[in-house]
Design an enzyme around this catalytic site. Structure first.
Site, PDB file in Angstrom:
ATOM      1  N   LYS A  18       0.717  -1.233  -0.021  1.00 62.33           N
ATOM      2  CA  LYS A  18      -0.025  -0.311  -0.439  1.00 62.33           C
ATOM      3  C   LYS A  18       0.639   1.426   0.141  1.00 62.33           C
ATOM      4  CE  LYS A  18      -1.778   2.453   3.296  1.00 62.33           C
ATOM      5  NZ  LYS A  18      -2.086   2.869   3.933  1.00 62.33           N
ATOM      6  N   ASP A  56      -6.104   0.590   0.949  1.00 70.96           N
ATOM      7  CA  ASP A  56      -6.345   1.079   2.293  1.00 70.96           C
ATOM      8  C   ASP A  56      -8.291   0.793   2.191  1.00 70.96           C
ATOM      9  OD1 ASP A  56      -8.029   3.255   1.691  1.00 70.96           O
ATOM     10  OD2 ASP A  56      -7.289   5.012   2.050  1.00 70.96           O
TER      11      ASP A  56
END
Length: 310
Positions: free
Chosen positions: A168, A186
Site C-alpha cells: 500500500k 487502504d
C-alpha cells in the site's frame, strides 16, 4: 365437567399469548418498512456487466472528484514515504499537522537515520503507535542511506524491502512521486471495492489484484484517489450517505446507509459537507480552505467561512 373447566382455564393464557404474538407479527413488518424504505433487489450480474458498471463508476467519480489527489502534504518522494508510514491508524490531517516539525529537524534520510529515537518519538507521538513508527522511520532511512544512495527507489520490489513499507505504501509513493501506476488498497478502498461488487476478497493484496483486472493500468492511481475520496466523504464505514450519493444507481450496496436525502446530506464530510479537507497546504485547484485556517477560527470561537474557494 370440572376437568373441562380446568382445561379451558389452562389453555386461556396460551391462547392470549398466541393472539398477542400474531398481532406483533402483523405489525412488525410495517414498522420496519416505515423506518427504512424498500430497496429493490438487483438482478444477477455477469462478469462483463460488472466490469462495465465498475468503469462507469470510475467515470462518475472522476466527474465528482476532478481534483482527487493524495491528502498528505509532501514536497518530495522522501517526505511522501515518511508521511504515508505515519498515516497508519490515524488521519491524514494529524500527519499533516506533525510533519512540518519532523521535516524541519530531519529533512533527509541521512538526518533521520541518525536521529535520537526518543526525540523522534516525541515529535511523531500525535500520530499514535509512535515507538513502532519511529523504529520504521529510522530503519527505512538507514536503508535509503546505505543501500540506495540516500534516494527513494522508484521500483515496487525495492520499496517493499524498506522497514515499515508494504504494498500500500509503496503504491502511494510510486503513483504520486514517480508516476508509476498502482492501486492503493487502504481501509476505504477495500470497503468500497466490496460494496461496489468488484470483489469479495478481504486481503488487501487480493483486492488489489482483483481490481487491477477490471481497470486499465493507466487508471490505477487516479482510481485509488477517487475511491478513497468517496469513502471518506460519502460512503462511510458506519453510516454511508446513500440518499446523497451521486452514484447510488450503480451501487449494489445501496440501502445499507441513510436513504433520506436530508438526513444523508448531514452525513457528508469535508468539502462535500461544506467543511475543509485534510491538507494544510492543498493544491491550487483544491476546492476547500486549509484545515489549519478552519481549526484556528474554531479555536478562537469564530465562524469560519468554509465556502469553496473561487
Amino acid at each position: 365437567m370440572a376437568e373441562s373447566k380446568a382445561r379451558k382455564t389452562a389453555t386461556k393464557p396460551a391462547a392470549e399469548h398466541a393472539e398477542k404474538q400474531a398481532v406483533k407479527s402483523a405489525v412488525k413488518p410495517d414498522v420496519k418498512q416505515a423506518a427504512k424504505p424498500a430497496v429493490k433487489p438487483r438482478k444477477p450480474e455477469s462478469h462483463l456487466a460488472m466490469v462495465r458498471r465498475a468503469r462507469r463508476i470510475n467515470r462518475e467519480l472522476a466527474e465528482l472528484y476532478p481534483y482527487a489527489h493524495p491528502e498528505l502534504d509532501f514536497e518530495n518522494p522522501f517526505q511522501l514515504l515518511v508521511a504515508t508510514v505515519l498515516s497508519a491508524q490515524t488521519t491524514d490531517l494529524r500527519v499533516n499537522q506533525t510533519t512540518p516539525a519532523l521535516f524541519a529537524k530531519y529533512p533527509t534520510p541521512e538526518d533521520m537515520a541518525a536521529a535520537n529515537p526518543e526525540e523522534l518519538e516525541e515529535i511523531i507521538r500525535p500520530t499514535g503507535f509512535f515507538r513502532n513508527k519511529a523504529k520504521s522511520l529510522i530503519g527505512l532511512s538507514t536503508a535509503l542511506r546505505d543501500e540506495f544512495g540516500g534516494e527513494v527507489p522508484g521500483r515496487l520490489a525495492d520499496l517493499v524491502t524498506l522497514p515499515g513499507v508494504g504494498r500500500k505504501t509503496a503504491n502511494v509513493v510510486l503513483g504520486n512521486a514517480f508516476g508509476v501506476p498502482g492501486i492503493t488498497v487502504d481501509t476505504h478502498f477495500g470497503r468500497l471495492a466490496r460494496r461496489f461488487g468488484w470483489t469479495t476478497e478481504e486481503d488487501p493484496v487480493k483486492v488489489e489484484l482483483a481490481v487491477a483486472e477490471i481497470f486499465p493500468k493507466s487508471e490505477w492511481t487516479m482510481l485509488s484517489h477517487r475511491v478513497v475520496f468517496h469513502g471518506r466523504r460519502i460512503c462511510h464505514s458506519q453510516r454511508p450517505a446513500c440518499g446523497a450519493c451521486p452514484i447510488a444507481p450503480l451501487c449494489p450496496a445501496y440501502g445499507e446507509g441513510e436513504l433520506d436525502p436530508e438526513k444523508a446530506r448531514k452525513l457528508l464530510k469535508y468539502e462535500m459537507g461544506g467543511h475543509p479537507g485534510q491538507r494544510l497546504k492543498p493544491p491550487a485547484d483544491f476546492p476547500g480552505e486549509a484545515a489549519a485556517r478552519a481549526d484556528a477560527a474554531a479555536h478562537h470561537g469564530q465562524v469560519a467561512d468554509l465556502a469553496v474557494d473561487a
